[in-house]
Design a protein around this motif. Structure first.
Motif, PDB file in Angstrom:
ATOM      1  N   TYR A  91      63.115  25.466  44.469  1.00  0.00           N
ATOM      2  CA  TYR A  91      63.216  25.785  45.886  1.00  0.00           C
ATOM      3  C   TYR A  91      62.380  24.901  46.794  1.00  0.00           C
ATOM      4  N   GLY A  92      61.386  24.228  46.235  1.00  0.00           N
ATOM      5  CA  GLY A  92      60.466  23.506  47.092  1.00  0.00           C
ATOM      6  C   GLY A  92      59.707  24.454  48.001  1.00  0.00           C
ATOM      7  N   GLY A  93      59.526  25.705  47.531  1.00  0.00           N
ATOM      8  CA  GLY A  93      58.960  26.736  48.392  1.00  0.00           C
ATOM      9  C   GLY A  93      57.456  26.786  48.426  1.00  0.00           C
TER      10      GLY A  93
ATOM     11  N   PHE B 153      65.010  24.626  57.405  1.00  0.00           N
ATOM     12  CA  PHE B 153      64.392  24.833  58.723  1.00  0.00           C
ATOM     13  C   PHE B 153      62.968  24.301  58.785  1.00  0.00           C
ATOM     14  N   ARG B 154      62.354  24.055  57.636  1.00  0.00           N
ATOM     15  CA  ARG B 154      61.040  23.416  57.657  1.00  0.00           C
ATOM     16  C   ARG B 154      61.172  21.934  57.980  1.00  0.00           C
ATOM     17  N   ASP B 155      62.289  21.347  57.572  1.00  0.00           N
ATOM     18  CA  ASP B 155      62.531  19.931  57.861  1.00  0.00           C
ATOM     19  C   ASP B 155      62.936  19.720  59.310  1.00  0.00           C
ATOM     20  N   ASP B 156      63.695  20.660  59.863  1.00  0.00           N
ATOM     21  CA  ASP B 156      64.202  20.512  61.229  1.00  0.00           C
ATOM     22  C   ASP B 156      64.208  21.878  61.913  1.00  0.00           C
ATOM     23  N   PRO B 157      63.039  22.361  62.348  1.00  0.00           N
ATOM     24  CA  PRO B 157      62.980  23.683  62.978  1.00  0.00           C
ATOM     25  C   PRO B 157      63.859  23.798  64.220  1.00  0.00           C
ATOM     26  N   ALA B 158      64.007  22.710  64.963  1.00  0.00           N
ATOM     27  CA  ALA B 158      64.768  22.767  66.213  1.00  0.00           C
ATOM     28  C   ALA B 158      66.222  23.144  65.978  1.00  0.00           C
ATOM     29  N   ALA B 159      66.800  22.692  64.860  1.00  0.00           N
ATOM     30  CA  ALA B 159      68.204  23.004  64.582  1.00  0.00           C
ATOM     31  C   ALA B 159      68.394  24.503  64.375  1.00  0.00           C
ATOM     32  N   LEU B 160      67.480  25.136  63.648  1.00  0.00           N
ATOM     33  CA  LEU B 160      67.573  26.583  63.455  1.00  0.00           C
ATOM     34  C   LEU B 160      67.368  27.316  64.773  1.00  0.00           C
ATOM     35  N   ILE B 161      66.393  26.898  65.559  1.00  0.00           N
ATOM     36  CA  ILE B 161      66.127  27.556  66.845  1.00  0.00           C
ATOM     37  C   ILE B 161      67.355  27.485  67.741  1.00  0.00           C
ATOM     38  N   THR B 162      67.990  26.329  67.801  1.00  0.00           N
ATOM     39  CA  THR B 162      69.191  26.177  68.629  1.00  0.00           C
ATOM     40  C   THR B 162      70.273  27.147  68.185  1.00  0.00           C
TER      41      THR B 162
ATOM     42  N   GLY C 276      54.386  35.697  58.703  1.00  0.00           N
ATOM     43  CA  GLY C 276      53.891  34.805  59.744  1.00  0.00           C
ATOM     44  C   GLY C 276      54.767  33.593  59.982  1.00  0.00           C
ATOM     45  N   GLU C 277      55.361  33.043  58.929  1.00  0.00           N
ATOM     46  CA  GLU C 277      56.204  31.860  59.087  1.00  0.00           C
ATOM     47  C   GLU C 277      57.399  32.146  59.997  1.00  0.00           C
ATOM     48  N   TYR C 278      57.863  33.375  59.966  1.00  0.00           N
ATOM     49  CA  TYR C 278      59.048  33.744  60.744  1.00  0.00           C
ATOM     50  C   TYR C 278      58.665  34.264  62.130  1.00  0.00           C
ATOM     51  N   ILE C 279      57.523  34.911  62.220  1.00  0.00           N
ATOM     52  CA  ILE C 279      57.067  35.385  63.525  1.00  0.00           C
ATOM     53  C   ILE C 279      56.933  34.223  64.499  1.00  0.00           C
ATOM     54  N   ARG C 280      56.557  33.063  63.990  1.00  0.00           N
ATOM     55  CA  ARG C 280      56.365  31.892  64.864  1.00  0.00           C
ATOM     56  C   ARG C 280      57.661  31.454  65.545  1.00  0.00           C
ATOM     57  N   LEU C 281      58.801  31.883  65.021  1.00  0.00           N
ATOM     58  CA  LEU C 281      60.065  31.548  65.674  1.00  0.00           C
ATOM     59  C   LEU C 281      60.112  32.085  67.099  1.00  0.00           C
ATOM     60  N   GLY C 282      59.408  33.192  67.327  1.00  0.00           N
ATOM     61  CA  GLY C 282      59.453  33.820  68.633  1.00  0.00           C
ATOM     62  C   GLY C 282      58.928  32.956  69.754  1.00  0.00           C
ATOM     63  N   ARG C 283      58.092  31.993  69.426  1.00  0.00           N
ATOM     64  CA  ARG C 283      57.542  31.116  70.459  1.00  0.00           C
ATOM     65  C   ARG C 283      58.629  30.285  71.136  1.00  0.00           C
ATOM     66  N   GLN C 284      59.734  30.088  70.432  1.00  0.00           N
ATOM     67  CA  GLN C 284      60.795  29.234  70.958  1.00  0.00           C
ATOM     68  C   GLN C 284      62.095  29.997  71.213  1.00  0.00           C
TER      69      GLN C 284
END
Length: 272
Positions: free
Chosen positions: A163-165, A244-253, A49-57
């Protein structure tokens, strides 16, 4: 494009043939024909689920998360604790058709790589690109401490420290951790038993991602270059293992830019 991996229903290809859906792939199917399909392989103990949410952007990108047995909606199934068996079971149940790409984070990077190698060995269609994150090149000696057999409290502490996971509120919930720890043990067993087998470089471009504060170093990431004959790039982000949890926008870009060349012009959106 075949879509036999669609979650929740059977699917048809353009010839009208029907396929049983794969239990390994989760995600809501976007309307129309996507420009490219991105399969996401989660980290140790992670959920799709954490990765599926990437599809929104990611306009024009169909995102599916890989869900192995023993977790999520497959929690009642026996887990797979050996890499070769995991890869074989996935490929025996799931047909990928392109254009598609793999994104894997941490353990997921290693699994995605081995899935691509096995696709090549079976003569099946390969991903247009491998996007691998936060895992050292697989031929390097493994130096991490063994975790799979630790007592519950020590395992929880080790995962949080290294890992801070695990979010603090989750780690402090004993009942929730009782549900999550078996998946961590399964995944660490896969990692601890993994032995890299040398082979020819993949004819697939590699994009390697990592955080600048992670214990996985830039040097370990750069060593992935020997595993491709089709192009190699590294991308560094501000942050630790889960940058990518700290800065999701950077990964999306970055994902938009990396996937854009594999999409039809009409399907691209927001690329840089």
């Amino acid at each position: 494009m075949s879509t036999e991996h669609i979650s929740g229903r059977s699917a048809e290809d353009t010839s009208g043939r029907r396929f049983a859906r794969s239990p390994w792939t989760l995600g809501k199917t976007m309307p129309g024909d996507p420009g490219v399909v991105l399969y996401c392989f989660p980290h140790s103990g992670g959920l799709a689920g954490e990765y599926i949410r990437l599809g929104r952007q990611l306009p024009g990108v169909q995102v599916y998360g890989i869900c192995p047995p023993g977790r999520g909606g497959r929690a009642a199934e026996p887990p797979v604790t050996e890499m070769d068996a995991l890869v074989a079971a996935l490929l025996d149940s799931t047909r990928f058709s392109g254009p598609f790409a793999f994104f894997g984070h941490s353990l997921g990077a290693l699994v995605a790589f081995e899935v691509a190698r096995e696709l090549c060995a079976r003569g099946r269609e390969l991903p247009a690109r491998l996007i691998l994150s936060a895992y050292p090149a697989p031929h390097l000696p493994r130096t991490a401490r063994d975790l799979a057999t630790l007592p519950d409290d020590e395992l929880t502490e080790a995962v949080c420290d290294r890992y801070g996971g695990i979010p603090a509120e989750v780690a402090e919930d004993a009942d929730l951790m009782e549900l999550l720890l078996p998946a961590f043990r399964t995944d660490f067993t896969i990692l601890e038993n993994y032995r890299h087998r040398p082979g020819a470089p993949l004819p697939v471009p590699l994009d390697i991602l990592g955080g600048d504060q992670d214990s996985v170093t830039a040097g370990q990431l750069s060593q992935w270059s020997r595993h491709t004959s089709a192009g190699f790039r590294t991308h560094r982000f501000t942050g630790g293992h889960f940058y990518f949890r700290d800065d999701p926008a950077a990964l999306i870009t970055t994902l938009r830019a990396v996937l854009a060349p594999h999409q039809p012009t009409a399907g691209r959106g927001g690329g840089t």
